[in-house]
Scaffold this motif. Structure first.
Motif, PDB file in Angstrom:
ATOM      1  N   SER A  21       0.853  -1.182   0.000  1.00  0.00           N
ATOM      2  CA  SER A  21       0.000   0.000   0.000  1.00  0.00           C
ATOM      3  C   SER A  21       0.891   1.234   0.000  1.00  0.00           C
ATOM      4  O   SER A  21       2.106   1.156   0.179  1.00  0.00           O
ATOM      5  CB  SER A  21      -0.910   0.000   1.220  1.00  0.00           C
ATOM      6  OG  SER A  21      -0.141   0.150   2.398  1.00  0.00           O
ATOM      7  N   ILE A  22       0.282   2.387  -0.183  1.00  0.00           N
ATOM      8  CA  ILE A  22       1.032   3.638  -0.181  1.00  0.00           C
ATOM      9  C   ILE A  22       1.688   3.853   1.175  1.00  0.00           C
ATOM     10  O   ILE A  22       2.826   4.320   1.270  1.00  0.00           O
ATOM     11  CB  ILE A  22       0.102   4.810  -0.551  1.00  0.00           C
ATOM     12  CG1 ILE A  22      -0.456   4.628  -1.968  1.00  0.00           C
ATOM     13  CG2 ILE A  22       0.827   6.136  -0.431  1.00  0.00           C
ATOM     14  CD1 ILE A  22       0.594   4.626  -3.049  1.00  0.00           C
ATOM     15  N   ALA A  23       0.987   3.487   2.235  1.00  0.00           N
ATOM     16  CA  ALA A  23       1.551   3.645   3.581  1.00  0.00           C
ATOM     17  C   ALA A  23       2.786   2.766   3.778  1.00  0.00           C
ATOM     18  O   ALA A  23       3.781   3.202   4.372  1.00  0.00           O
ATOM     19  CB  ALA A  23       0.500   3.326   4.631  1.00  0.00           C
ATOM     20  N   PHE A  45       8.681   2.436   4.154  1.00  0.00           N
ATOM     21  CA  PHE A  45       9.939   1.854   3.684  1.00  0.00           C
ATOM     22  C   PHE A  45      10.896   2.936   3.191  1.00  0.00           C
ATOM     23  O   PHE A  45      12.084   2.919   3.524  1.00  0.00           O
ATOM     24  CB  PHE A  45       9.641   0.852   2.563  1.00  0.00           C
ATOM     25  CG  PHE A  45      10.862   0.244   1.960  1.00  0.00           C
ATOM     26  CD1 PHE A  45      11.605  -0.692   2.659  1.00  0.00           C
ATOM     27  CD2 PHE A  45      11.284   0.605   0.691  1.00  0.00           C
ATOM     28  CE1 PHE A  45      12.742  -1.262   2.108  1.00  0.00           C
ATOM     29  CE2 PHE A  45      12.416   0.057   0.132  1.00  0.00           C
ATOM     30  CZ  PHE A  45      13.141  -0.883   0.844  1.00  0.00           C
ATOM     31  N   LEU A  46      10.382   3.897   2.417  1.00  0.00           N
ATOM     32  CA  LEU A  46      11.235   4.979   1.922  1.00  0.00           C
ATOM     33  C   LEU A  46      11.745   5.855   3.063  1.00  0.00           C
ATOM     34  O   LEU A  46      12.889   6.309   3.040  1.00  0.00           O
ATOM     35  CB  LEU A  46      10.480   5.825   0.903  1.00  0.00           C
ATOM     36  CG  LEU A  46      10.233   5.162  -0.452  1.00  0.00           C
ATOM     37  CD1 LEU A  46       9.376   6.058  -1.332  1.00  0.00           C
ATOM     38  CD2 LEU A  46      11.526   4.803  -1.130  1.00  0.00           C
ATOM     39  N   SER A  74      16.271   7.728   6.282  1.00  0.00           N
ATOM     40  CA  SER A  74      16.867   7.971   7.602  1.00  0.00           C
ATOM     41  C   SER A  74      18.138   7.150   7.800  1.00  0.00           C
ATOM     42  O   SER A  74      19.111   7.636   8.392  1.00  0.00           O
ATOM     43  CB  SER A  74      15.855   7.697   8.706  1.00  0.00           C
ATOM     44  OG  SER A  74      15.452   6.336   8.673  1.00  0.00           O
ATOM     45  N   ALA A  75      18.157   5.925   7.292  1.00  0.00           N
ATOM     46  CA  ALA A  75      19.376   5.118   7.391  1.00  0.00           C
ATOM     47  C   ALA A  75      20.495   5.728   6.548  1.00  0.00           C
ATOM     48  O   ALA A  75      21.659   5.736   6.969  1.00  0.00           O
ATOM     49  CB  ALA A  75      19.095   3.689   6.936  1.00  0.00           C
ATOM     50  N   SER A  76      20.161   6.265   5.395  1.00  0.00           N
ATOM     51  CA  SER A  76      21.173   6.907   4.546  1.00  0.00           C
ATOM     52  C   SER A  76      21.762   8.134   5.223  1.00  0.00           C
ATOM     53  O   SER A  76      22.976   8.346   5.190  1.00  0.00           O
ATOM     54  CB  SER A  76      20.558   7.306   3.204  1.00  0.00           C
ATOM     55  OG  SER A  76      20.094   6.167   2.525  1.00  0.00           O
ATOM     56  N   ILE A  77      20.910   8.943   5.837  1.00  0.00           N
ATOM     57  CA  ILE A  77      21.402  10.120   6.560  1.00  0.00           C
ATOM     58  C   ILE A  77      22.290   9.696   7.720  1.00  0.00           C
ATOM     59  O   ILE A  77      23.343  10.301   7.976  1.00  0.00           O
ATOM     60  CB  ILE A  77      20.216  10.988   7.027  1.00  0.00           C
ATOM     61  CG1 ILE A  77      19.542  11.628   5.823  1.00  0.00           C
ATOM     62  CG2 ILE A  77      20.668  12.054   8.012  1.00  0.00           C
ATOM     63  CD1 ILE A  77      18.229  12.323   6.137  1.00  0.00           C
TER      64      ILE A  77
END
Length: 75
Positions: free
Chosen positions: A32-34, A39-40, A45-48
Motif C-alpha cells: 500500500s502507499i503507507a 519503507f522509503l 533515515s538510514a542513509s542520513i
C-alpha cells in the motif's frame, strides 16, 4: 532426446484473466502507499545516519592522524 521432444511438443497452459486479477489483488493488498512510504522513510533515515557516521569517522581519523604527526590535538 526423448525428454527434449516432450518438452518441445508440450503446449503451454493458457493464462486466464482471472489468474492475473488474483495476482494483482494479492500484490495490491501487500503493498500500500503507507507501506511504501514507511519503507522509503526508513531508507532515507538510514542513509542520513550513514552519512553522519562517515563524516564522524573521517573527522576522528583526521584528528588522530594530526595528533600523531604534529603532536597536537584539535577538534
Amino acid at each position: 532426446m526423448g525428454l527434449m521432444n516432450v518438452l518441445l511438443s508440450a503446449t503451454p497452459p493458457e493464462v486466464q484473466t482471472s489468474d492475473i486479477q488474483s495476482i494483482m489483488s494479492s500484490v495490491s493488498t501487500q503493498f500500500s502507499i503507507a507501506n511504501i512510504t514507511t519503507f522509503l522513510a526508513y531508507i532515507i533515515s538510514a542513509s542520513i545516519g550513514f552519512v553522519f557516521l562517515w563524516w564522524g569517522v573521517r573527522k576522528a581519523w583526521r584528528a588522530i592522524l594530526a595528533a600523531t604527526t604534529r603532536g597536537k590535538a584539535k577538534i
